[in-house]
Write a protein that holds these residues in place. Structure first.
Motif, PDB file in Angstrom:
ATOM      1  N   PHE A 151     -16.266  98.020 -85.265  1.00 15.45           N
ATOM      2  CA  PHE A 151     -15.910  98.107 -86.091  1.00 15.45           C
ATOM      3  C   PHE A 151     -15.888  97.714 -87.053  1.00 15.45           C
ATOM      4  CE2 PHE A 151     -13.842  94.151 -89.365  1.00 15.45           C
ATOM      5  CZ  PHE A 151     -13.037  95.102 -89.748  1.00 15.45           C
ATOM      6  N   ILE A 152     -16.867  97.685 -87.661  1.00 14.30           N
ATOM      7  CA  ILE A 152     -18.062  97.643 -88.791  1.00 14.30           C
ATOM      8  C   ILE A 152     -18.405  99.104 -89.201  1.00 14.30           C
ATOM      9  CG2 ILE A 152     -20.127  96.866 -90.258  1.00 14.30           C
ATOM     10  CD1 ILE A 152     -18.357  94.110 -90.213  1.00 14.30           C
ATOM     11  N   LYS A 153     -18.599  99.686 -87.826  1.00 10.22           N
ATOM     12  CA  LYS A 153     -19.079 100.905 -88.474  1.00 10.22           C
ATOM     13  C   LYS A 153     -17.813 101.952 -89.016  1.00 10.22           C
ATOM     14  CE  LYS A 153     -20.388 105.314 -85.910  1.00 10.22           C
ATOM     15  NZ  LYS A 153     -21.081 106.112 -84.437  1.00 10.22           N
ATOM     16  N   ASN A 154     -16.790 100.880 -88.364  1.00  5.76           N
ATOM     17  CA  ASN A 154     -14.896 102.389 -89.213  1.00  5.76           C
ATOM     18  C   ASN A 154     -15.078 101.777 -89.820  1.00  5.76           C
ATOM     19  OD1 ASN A 154     -13.843 104.131 -86.883  1.00  5.76           O
ATOM     20  ND2 ASN A 154     -12.171 102.896 -87.358  1.00  5.76           N
ATOM     21  N   MET A 155     -15.443 100.831 -90.771  1.00  5.33           N
ATOM     22  CA  MET A 155     -14.963 100.103 -91.800  1.00  5.33           C
ATOM     23  C   MET A 155     -16.213 100.797 -93.180  1.00  5.33           C
ATOM     24  SD  MET A 155     -12.643  97.605 -92.147  1.00  5.33           S
ATOM     25  CE  MET A 155     -12.568  97.349 -93.805  1.00  5.33           C
ATOM     26  N   LYS A 156     -17.006 101.182 -92.390  1.00  4.39           N
ATOM     27  CA  LYS A 156     -17.868 101.873 -93.315  1.00  4.39           C
ATOM     28  C   LYS A 156     -17.413 103.893 -94.089  1.00  4.39           C
ATOM     29  CE  LYS A 156     -22.510  99.893 -91.971  1.00  4.39           C
ATOM     30  NZ  LYS A 156     -23.017 100.467 -91.660  1.00  4.39           N
ATOM     31  N   LEU A 157     -16.499 103.785 -92.782  1.00  5.47           N
ATOM     32  CA  LEU A 157     -15.747 104.951 -93.544  1.00  5.47           C
ATOM     33  C   LEU A 157     -14.191 104.804 -94.215  1.00  5.47           C
ATOM     34  CD1 LEU A 157     -15.424 107.125 -89.969  1.00  5.47           C
ATOM     35  CD2 LEU A 157     -17.228 107.147 -92.010  1.00  5.47           C
ATOM     36  N   LEU A 158     -14.046 103.558 -93.526  1.00  2.00           N
ATOM     37  CA  LEU A 158     -12.788 103.319 -94.659  1.00  2.00           C
ATOM     38  C   LEU A 158     -12.754 102.541 -95.615  1.00  2.00           C
ATOM     39  CD1 LEU A 158     -10.679 101.564 -91.696  1.00  2.00           C
ATOM     40  CD2 LEU A 158     -10.166 104.272 -92.792  1.00  2.00           C
ATOM     41  N   GLY A 159     -13.832 101.836 -96.215  1.00  2.00           N
ATOM     42  CA  GLY A 159     -14.403 101.455 -97.483  1.00  2.00           C
ATOM     43  C   GLY A 159     -14.230  99.752 -97.051  1.00  2.00           C
ATOM     44  N   ASN A 160     -13.886  99.370 -98.674  1.00  2.00           N
ATOM     45  CA  ASN A 160     -13.874  97.822 -98.164  1.00  2.00           C
ATOM     46  C   ASN A 160     -13.208  97.376 -97.958  1.00  2.00           C
ATOM     47  OD1 ASN A 160     -16.505  97.541 -99.668  1.00  2.00           O
ATOM     48  ND2 ASN A 160     -15.334  97.963-101.787  1.00  2.00           N
ATOM     49  N   LYS A 161     -12.648  95.903 -97.756  1.00  2.00           N
ATOM     50  CA  LYS A 161     -11.418  95.892 -96.977  1.00  2.00           C
ATOM     51  C   LYS A 161     -10.213  95.808 -98.242  1.00  2.00           C
ATOM     52  CE  LYS A 161     -13.287  92.524 -93.659  1.00  2.00           C
ATOM     53  NZ  LYS A 161     -13.273  90.716 -93.527  1.00  2.00           N
ATOM     54  N   LEU A 162      -8.913  96.054 -97.403  1.00  2.00           N
ATOM     55  CA  LEU A 162      -8.152  95.759 -98.982  1.00  2.00           C
ATOM     56  C   LEU A 162      -7.846  96.826-100.204  1.00  2.00           C
ATOM     57  CD1 LEU A 162      -7.113  92.007 -99.498  1.00  2.00           C
ATOM     58  CD2 LEU A 162      -6.109  93.206 -97.931  1.00  2.00           C
ATOM     59  N   ASN A 163      -8.657  98.043 -99.194  1.00  2.00           N
ATOM     60  CA  ASN A 163      -9.035  99.360 -99.839  1.00  2.00           C
ATOM     61  C   ASN A 163      -8.501 100.048 -99.252  1.00  2.00           C
ATOM     62  OD1 ASN A 163      -9.849 100.284-102.664  1.00  2.00           O
ATOM     63  ND2 ASN A 163     -11.271 100.843-102.134  1.00  2.00           N
ATOM     64  N   TYR A 164      -7.693 100.393 -98.698  1.00  2.00           N
ATOM     65  CA  TYR A 164      -7.063 101.529 -97.064  1.00  2.00           C
ATOM     66  C   TYR A 164      -5.605 101.413 -97.023  1.00  2.00           C
ATOM     67  CZ  TYR A 164      -8.642  99.368 -93.999  1.00  2.00           C
ATOM     68  OH  TYR A 164      -9.327  97.929 -92.478  1.00  2.00           O
ATOM     69  N   GLY A 165      -5.119 102.239 -96.105  1.00  2.00           N
ATOM     70  CA  GLY A 165      -3.914 101.951 -95.780  1.00  2.00           C
ATOM     71  C   GLY A 165      -4.230 102.305 -94.036  1.00  2.00           C
ATOM     72  N   ALA A 166      -2.916 101.336 -93.644  1.00  2.00           N
ATOM     73  CA  ALA A 166      -2.940 101.759 -92.191  1.00  2.00           C
ATOM     74  C   ALA A 166      -1.130 102.177 -91.470  1.00  2.00           C
ATOM     75  CB  ALA A 166      -3.384 100.381 -91.566  1.00  2.00           C
ATOM     76  N   ILE A 167      -1.536 102.429 -90.509  1.00  2.00           N
ATOM     77  CA  ILE A 167      -0.443 103.078 -89.892  1.00  2.00           C
ATOM     78  C   ILE A 167      -0.245 102.580 -88.174  1.00  2.00           C
ATOM     79  CG2 ILE A 167       0.997 104.834 -89.127  1.00  2.00           C
ATOM     80  CD1 ILE A 167      -0.038 106.272 -91.435  1.00  2.00           C
ATOM     81  N   HIS A 168       0.409 101.998 -87.785  1.00  2.00           N
ATOM     82  CA  HIS A 168       0.800 102.036 -86.323  1.00  2.00           C
ATOM     83  C   HIS A 168       2.035 102.728 -86.047  1.00  2.00           C
ATOM     84  CE1 HIS A 168       1.918  99.536 -82.487  1.00  2.00           C
ATOM     85  NE2 HIS A 168       1.388 100.756 -81.833  1.00  2.00           N
ATOM     86  N   PRO A 169       1.439 103.992 -85.575  1.00  2.00           N
ATOM     87  CA  PRO A 169       3.156 104.937 -85.287  1.00  2.00           C
ATOM     88  C   PRO A 169       3.803 104.311 -84.205  1.00  2.00           C
ATOM     89  CG  PRO A 169       1.185 106.281 -85.775  1.00  2.00           C
ATOM     90  CD  PRO A 169       0.841 104.551 -85.914  1.00  2.00           C
ATOM     91  N   ARG A 170       3.303 103.828 -83.009  1.00  2.00           N
ATOM     92  CA  ARG A 170       3.452 104.362 -81.987  1.00  2.00           C
ATOM     93  C   ARG A 170       4.304 105.735 -81.793  1.00  2.00           C
ATOM     94  NH1 ARG A 170       2.970 102.920 -77.276  1.00  2.00           N
ATOM     95  NH2 ARG A 170       3.723 100.935 -75.863  1.00  2.00           N
ATOM     96  N   ILE A 171       3.813 106.533 -81.476  1.00  2.65           N
ATOM     97  CA  ILE A 171       4.427 107.270 -81.354  1.00  2.65           C
ATOM     98  C   ILE A 171       4.068 108.225 -79.756  1.00  2.65           C
ATOM     99  CG2 ILE A 171       4.449 108.667 -82.996  1.00  2.65           C
ATOM    100  CD1 ILE A 171       1.716 109.778 -83.466  1.00  2.65           C
ATOM    101  N   GLU A 172       3.281 107.029 -78.964  1.00  2.00           N
ATOM    102  CA  GLU A 172       2.433 107.746 -77.772  1.00  2.00           C
ATOM    103  C   GLU A 172       3.805 108.032 -76.297  1.00  2.00           C
ATOM    104  OE1 GLU A 172      -0.280 105.033 -80.023  1.00  2.00           O
ATOM    105  OE2 GLU A 172       2.132 104.938 -79.156  1.00  2.00           O
ATOM    106  N   LYS A 173       3.525 108.418 -75.747  1.00  2.00           N
ATOM    107  CA  LYS A 173       5.028 109.025 -75.232  1.00  2.00           C
ATOM    108  C   LYS A 173       5.275 107.902 -74.379  1.00  2.00           C
ATOM    109  CE  LYS A 173       3.317 113.748 -74.552  1.00  2.00           C
ATOM    110  NZ  LYS A 173       2.809 115.130 -73.607  1.00  2.00           N
ATOM    111  N   ASP A 174       5.130 106.640 -73.612  1.00  2.00           N
ATOM    112  CA  ASP A 174       5.104 105.766 -73.224  1.00  2.00           C
ATOM    113  C   ASP A 174       6.350 104.897 -73.319  1.00  2.00           C
ATOM    114  OD1 ASP A 174       2.846 104.764 -74.587  1.00  2.00           O
ATOM    115  OD2 ASP A 174       3.144 102.436 -73.555  1.00  2.00           O
ATOM    116  N   TYR A 175       6.193 104.954 -74.596  1.00  2.00           N
ATOM    117  CA  TYR A 175       6.550 104.284 -76.131  1.00  2.00           C
ATOM    118  C   TYR A 175       7.616 105.003 -76.640  1.00  2.00           C
ATOM    119  CZ  TYR A 175       9.073 101.976 -79.433  1.00  2.00           C
ATOM    120  OH  TYR A 175       9.684 100.882 -80.215  1.00  2.00           O
ATOM    121  N   LYS A 176       7.667 105.960 -76.120  1.00  2.00           N
ATOM    122  CA  LYS A 176       9.172 107.451 -75.987  1.00  2.00           C
ATOM    123  C   LYS A 176       9.685 107.208 -75.028  1.00  2.00           C
ATOM    124  CE  LYS A 176       7.190 110.641 -79.295  1.00  2.00           C
ATOM    125  NZ  LYS A 176       6.894 111.730 -79.336  1.00  2.00           N
TER     126      LYS A 176
END
Length: 326
Positions: A151-176
């Motif tokens: 998670f910390i490694k991933n945050m380095k790609l995103l930047g600081n907390k509250l300085n990026y957007g997030a999407i949970h699109p739920r587009i997997e086939k099981d949900y469809k």
């Protein structure tokens, strides 16, 4: 009921009443995906709180059909959790004691059903609601765990907390498939349409880096957008480098994070985003919103339909789906 340890069985082989435990540690193993495991765990804690019994820390299943467990303390900070629960007169242990009744994941679900019913009917007291908040916020990461380091490694790609957007699109086939069999539940737009909706919304800063919480089993057109790693406006797209299916259980190694651990990384990444777009019918979206509400972080979010609907906190989410999972 006989306590048992089943190796390699799937959900179809187990009844809801089956009590699964780790044969060596005798600790109960939570079932299903992350949300349902946390829900069942919260129900178990409620049972202990009401009965003045003892809570034996559980293990978390590595993916939906699996009963291979990861110990609580390998995921979360056990000292923080034990301390916070002791403040509520809940005695937490790691090893079973003789003649002590240990609640199962299913026991927790049955308790949670009553709790949620009382919640919907506004019959819970303030201190009961505050305890729910305290429980979830007591699940602090073990900073030495594999998932938190990733998670910390991933945050380095995103930047600081509250300085990026997030999407949970739920587009997997099981949900469809789930939506196709339930006409009253609208299916999610494609990822392309979701990104178009975001760019059209003046209240969303679409120029920020975007974390997308998504599994592996998605349509090819959606997958191309993920692989491109950049939005049309030039903003970077960040996803986990190990996207998995909820029913995919790789061989457990020290090098590979499991589906459960990746779910925790996604949850924490979405939790601290500046803006969030999710699917109200998704239990994972609702868990993210629950944490944002409990943290008092940007409780306004956006429901992903044909257009983005502005939501606010948990008031705009349903307290359960047809099968009772919340």
């Amino acid at each position: 009921m006989d306590n048992c340890w089943w190796v390699g069985v799937t959900d179809e082989n187990l009844t809801k009443s089956t009590f699964i435990e780790n044969y060596e540690t005798k600790r109960p193993i939570l079932r299903q995906g992350l949300v349902n495991q946390l829900n069942g765990f919260f129900g178990m804690v409620l049972l202990v709180k009401d009965s003045s019994n003892i809570l034996l820390l559980p293990e978390f299943a590595i993916c939906v059909p699996s009963i291979i467990g990861i110990p609580f303390e390998d995921l979360f900070d056990e000292e923080t959790f034990i301390k916070n629960m002791s403040e509520e007169n809940i005695n937490v242990i790691k090893k079973p004691l003789n003649n002590v009744n240990i609640y199962s994941w299913q026991d927790g679900w049955e308790k949670l059903a009553k709790y949620n019913k009382d919640k919907v009917e506004n019959r819970l007291k303030i201190d009961e609601l505050n305890f729910e908040k305290k429980f979830y916020r007591s699940l602090v990461p073990n900073v030495n765990s594999r998932w938190y380091k990733k998670f910390i490694k991933n945050m380095k790609l995103l930047g600081n907390k509250l300085n990026y957007g997030a999407i949970h699109p739920r587009i997997e086939k099981d949900y469809k498939d789930y939506c196709r069999n339930r006409r009253h539940i609208p299916k999610s737009p494609s990822l392309e349409q979701t990104l178009i909706n975001i760019n059209k919304n003046d209240s969303i800063n679409s120029k920020l880096p975007v974390f997308i919480s998504v599994g592996a089993d998605i349509d090819e057109n959606d997958n191309k957008i993920i692989k491109n790693k950049i939005m049309k406006n030039g903003s970077p797209i960040i996803t986990l480098d190990t996207r998995q299916s909820s029913h995919h259980c790789p061989i457990f190694t020290t090098q590979t994070t499991t589906y459960l651990e990746d779910s925790l990384i996604s949850l924490w990444s979405c939790r601290y985003s500046k803006w969030f777009v999710g699917v109200p019918n998704s239990s994972f979206t609702r868990l993210i919103v629950k944490y944002k509400t409990f943290d008092n972080i940007n409780t306004k979010w956006y429901g992903n339909f044909d257009s983005l609907d502005v939501m606010n906190g948990m008031n705009s989410t349903r307290e359960g789906t047809n099968n009772g999972f919340w």
